[in-house]
Enzyme design. Structure first.
Site, short mmCIF file in Angstrom:
data_model
loop_
_atom_site.label_atom_id
_atom_site.label_comp_id
_atom_site.label_asym_id
_atom_site.label_seq_id
_atom_site.Cartn_x
_atom_site.Cartn_y
_atom_site.Cartn_z
CG ASP A 102 17.46 11.06 -2.01
OD1 ASP A 102 17.33 12.30 -1.98
OD2 ASP A 102 18.11 10.42 -1.17
CE LYS A 103 8.30 12.12 -1.51
NZ LYS A 103 7.24 11.17 -1.08
#
Length: 323
Positions: A102-103
């Protein structure tokens, strides 16, 4: 290597703070820029025929063209000039092969380019383990199990020794495998389980499609800061954060995840992943060439192999040479 052979798998290093979609967008922009810069200007030609001199007056009588002169010229068709039609290369098929980042996380991200996207299911079904280095902090818990989340619990961690920590971490692997064995519906004491184990397919039956921790060990222990090395299957970052939260509870304390870095994805390691400053056409073409032998055992298909895919020519595409 030419553009017609720019098909394959490679690994890029994903930095924290950007999503996988943003990474692909930046990568595409860099590749398309290099492709159009390396493309030699080629314009198709057409033949223009026009009368030389003034046209004879038309008085209604038939005139002969025998005494008239004609000028024949071959000109370039400017309708296909990049300044008119735009850049020749304007799209690329780049996809994430093995996601799960994810980010907030970073590390090795396996990507496919061109028609090699057809090998994504084969790579994913190969059940290749992925390795992570996870930094955690003891003493508090948050709403989303991440260090940047809202703090909901604070607890002491002075009672946690290295021996106790290692003992609980070792138990993570056993608990994860026991859960997946029960989930698969296979009785581990049955003859069926024995026959599958003898054939060497027990792992694929009990671990398929379920997040599993294969190995886990402590790399650095300096409370409240601790780092782990975890090897997992079918995991994502939420599973890792949830595991760290459960680890804190088992230690009779609390813990949050401060950093997740993927160091290995199947045959790809940190050494094979290219950094942002090296996302150029020449570097990626070399990475695709170097990774063919690594991924060949995991993406075999009856109708085509990666070498045959790279050797095929794409009709209608210019043969841009990559230095």
């Amino acid at each position: 290597m030419s553009f017609n052979k720019l098909h394959g798998l490679f690994a890029a290093h994903k930095p924290a703070g950007i999503t996988c979609s943003q990474l692909i967008g930046t990568l595409k922009t860099s590749l398309l820029k290099d492709l159009n810069a390396s493309q030699k200007l080629y314009l198709p030609t057409f033949v223009e025929v026009k009368q030389f001199g003034k046209e004879a007056p038309n008085d209604g009588k038939e005139t002969s063209n025998e005494n008239q002169l004609w000028k024949v010229e071959e000109k370039k068709d400017l309708r296909f000039h990049p300044l008119v039609a735009g850049p020749y290369f304007n799209r690329l098929n780049v996809q994430v092969v093995s996601g799960g980042l994810d980010k907030k996380s970073s590390g090795v991200l396996v990507l496919s380019i061109g028609r090699a996207s057809q090998y994504i299911p084969a790579y994913q079904n190969a059940l290749l383990p992925r390795q992570y280095h996870v930094n955690m902090q003891l003493g508090y818990a948050t709403s989303d199990y991440d260090a940047e989340g809202k703090v909901i619990v604070k607890s002491t961690y002075r009672h946690i020794s290295r021996e106790k920590f290692d003992r609980v971490v070792t138990g993570l692997t056993k608990t994860s495998r026991r859960y997946n064995s029960n989930y698969s519906g296979l009785d581990m004491q049955s003859q069926e389980a024995y026959d599958i184990a003898v054939s060497g397919k027990l792992e694929s039956v009990t671990l398929f499609n379920q997040p599993t921790i294969l190995t886990a060990k402590c790399l650095h222990f300096n409370p409240p800061y601790v780092s782990l090395e975890m090897e997992c299957l079918n995991e994502d970052n939420d599973f890792i954060r949830d595991t760290i939260n459960s680890l804190g509870i088992k230690l009779k304390s609390s813990a949050v995840t401060s950093r997740i870095n993927r160091t290995k994805d199947g045959p790809f390691t940190m050494e094979h992943s290219i950094l942002r400053k090296h996302w150029t056409l020449a570097n990626i073409a070399q990475c695709i060439k170097d990774s063919k032998e690594m991924v060949k055992p995991f993406i075999k298909r009856k109708d085509m192999f990666l070498d045959e895919l790279a050797d095929e020519q794409v009709k209608g595409q210019p043969d841009v040479q990559i230095q």
